[in-house]
Scaffold this motif. Sequence first.
Motif, PDB file in Angstrom:
ATOM      1  N   PHE A 170       0.925  -1.115   0.082  1.00 12.14           N
ATOM      2  CA  PHE A 170      -0.011   0.182   0.077  1.00 12.14           C
ATOM      3  C   PHE A 170       0.894   0.995  -0.177  1.00 12.14           C
ATOM      4  O   PHE A 170       0.531   2.322  -0.569  1.00 12.14           O
ATOM      5  N   LEU A 224      -5.339  -1.303   6.044  1.00 10.57           N
ATOM      6  CA  LEU A 224      -5.599  -0.104   5.362  1.00 10.57           C
ATOM      7  C   LEU A 224      -5.568   1.217   6.077  1.00 10.57           C
ATOM      8  O   LEU A 224      -5.168   2.141   5.921  1.00 10.57           O
ATOM      9  N   ILE A 256      -3.158   4.318   5.435  1.00 10.06           N
ATOM     10  CA  ILE A 256      -3.541   5.758   5.199  1.00 10.06           C
ATOM     11  C   ILE A 256      -2.899   6.571   6.333  1.00 10.06           C
ATOM     12  O   ILE A 256      -2.522   7.675   5.606  1.00 10.06           O
ATOM     13  N   PHE A 273     -10.932   8.093   0.137  1.00  7.66           N
ATOM     14  CA  PHE A 273     -11.074   6.902   0.362  1.00  7.66           C
ATOM     15  C   PHE A 273     -12.575   6.551   0.330  1.00  7.66           C
ATOM     16  O   PHE A 273     -13.589   7.402   0.689  1.00  7.66           O
ATOM     17  N   ILE A 284      -8.537   5.209  -3.094  1.00  7.54           N
ATOM     18  CA  ILE A 284      -8.663   4.108  -2.259  1.00  7.54           C
ATOM     19  C   ILE A 284     -10.039   3.392  -2.127  1.00  7.54           C
ATOM     20  O   ILE A 284     -10.876   4.403  -1.720  1.00  7.54           O
ATOM     21  N   ASP A 315     -12.606   0.562  -0.623  1.00  4.58           N
ATOM     22  CA  ASP A 315     -12.666  -0.721   0.245  1.00  4.58           C
ATOM     23  C   ASP A 315     -14.100  -1.178   0.296  1.00  4.58           C
ATOM     24  O   ASP A 315     -14.977  -0.586   0.869  1.00  4.58           O
ATOM     25  N   ILE A 322      -5.615   1.957  -5.063  1.00  3.31           N
ATOM     26  CA  ILE A 322      -5.714   0.840  -3.982  1.00  3.31           C
ATOM     27  C   ILE A 322      -6.991   0.267  -3.752  1.00  3.31           C
ATOM     28  O   ILE A 322      -7.861   1.160  -3.527  1.00  3.31           O
ATOM     29  N   ASN A 323      -7.472  -0.819  -4.386  1.00  8.37           N
ATOM     30  CA  ASN A 323      -8.574  -1.393  -3.899  1.00  8.37           C
ATOM     31  C   ASN A 323      -8.548  -2.533  -3.160  1.00  8.37           C
ATOM     32  O   ASN A 323      -7.566  -3.509  -3.215  1.00  8.37           O
TER      33      ASN A 323
END
Length: 429
Positions: free
Chosen positions: A39, A60, A64, A78, A156, A158, A193-194
């Motif tokens: 990450f 995550l 961050i 995000f 990002i 999530d 970033i997934n």
Amino acid sequence: MNEKKKQYLTLIKNDPVNFGNLVGFNDLVDIHNEWLKSFLFVNEDQTLLAHRGSYKTTTLAVAIALLMILFPNKNLIFLRKTDTDVVEIIVQVAKILKSDYFQTLAKVLYGVDLILLKETTTEIDTNLKSSSRGTSQLLGMGIYASLTGKHADIVITDDIVNIKDRVSKAERERTKLQYQELQNVKNRGGRFINTGTPWHRDDAISKMPNVQRFDCHQTGLITDDQLQKLRDAMVPSLFAANYELKHIADADSMFTNPTVDDGANTEQIYDGIGQLDAAFGGADGTAYTVIKERDDTLYVYGKLWPGKHVDDCLSEISKHHANFRAGTMHLELNADKGYVAKKVEAMSIPTNTYHEKENKFIKISTYLRSNWSKIIFIKGTDPDYINEILDYTENAEHDDAPDSLATAIRAISNANKLQSFDISEFGFR
């Protein structure tokens, strides 16, 4: 660069998980260390799929917070499924940044006290930023919020895909459309970033790049006993999606709640028989089964090679056959006129060949379904093998695993009929 700053940067580079442990996330271990480094330092778009209970969202949140300190002039957006889902992570990131350890990190790197200039449930901005941009370092949003005018260096996502995407095509299309719109949010030179869990073959995750999968059998974060309890507590499709990152059907499924052993019964499968359902190219897979009946229980080992020619599987099959001390291999002659049988016999495995005359659906319905409650899959059985059985319907796209297992059960059944033959029925005494 002073020595203390160098030590901190080296620690972040090599073992960023320590910062997660220091702020109270003691369940983060080596695998999370690798996720954190990815990450923080991988420049390409990435997609990390991990099972429930793997602490991927916690990892995550730590990432961050570290990104905001290491790269304070980068903007992060995000996104989760809804605005409500976002709040808990933004609040968690704020707590991490205000911790003594992250305060010390900022002091060592920049020589100033870390101050959160903006701290809401959707935004965080700090005094570390020297950019003239008016936007906050971190902005949290639900996936369906307006993206007009939004831009970020790191986007990002999530868990933007959830169970709604599994059951609703409209939801899947809506999520995919919004994910595609995020491409316009990412700044030039930025990255994605997934993280998440797949729910449907055609959901938004199918559009995400550079996928890495970490299922429950890989991470070692859940014990075999815990996994079996989880299997028993939910329908197979939910377990497969949440823990094995697989898609299986449930509405028309013939099979539910498989029993998977914890390793205590591996020896029970010794001296059984084998069955090989060979594929010769195309979309079909090669399926291999070992089965042994003891005290009205069927112990099964299965392995599936999707889309793989049987020739490419024989070496591995030979090893499994020897490991489980299996005997005769049962092989169909219809497709290959004995080609595979000769190959198997060349590996010093005895064969029993047959011409298949029975309808596949009837065979699976008759032999596999009626014996399903008797089956214990031994530890190490391929999850793909089990999931293809759970996914089976009369119209299933692939049926190699259920066909192989049904055929193996039929072979045992026929052998038992021979053993129970009573000659007195024909007048012989």
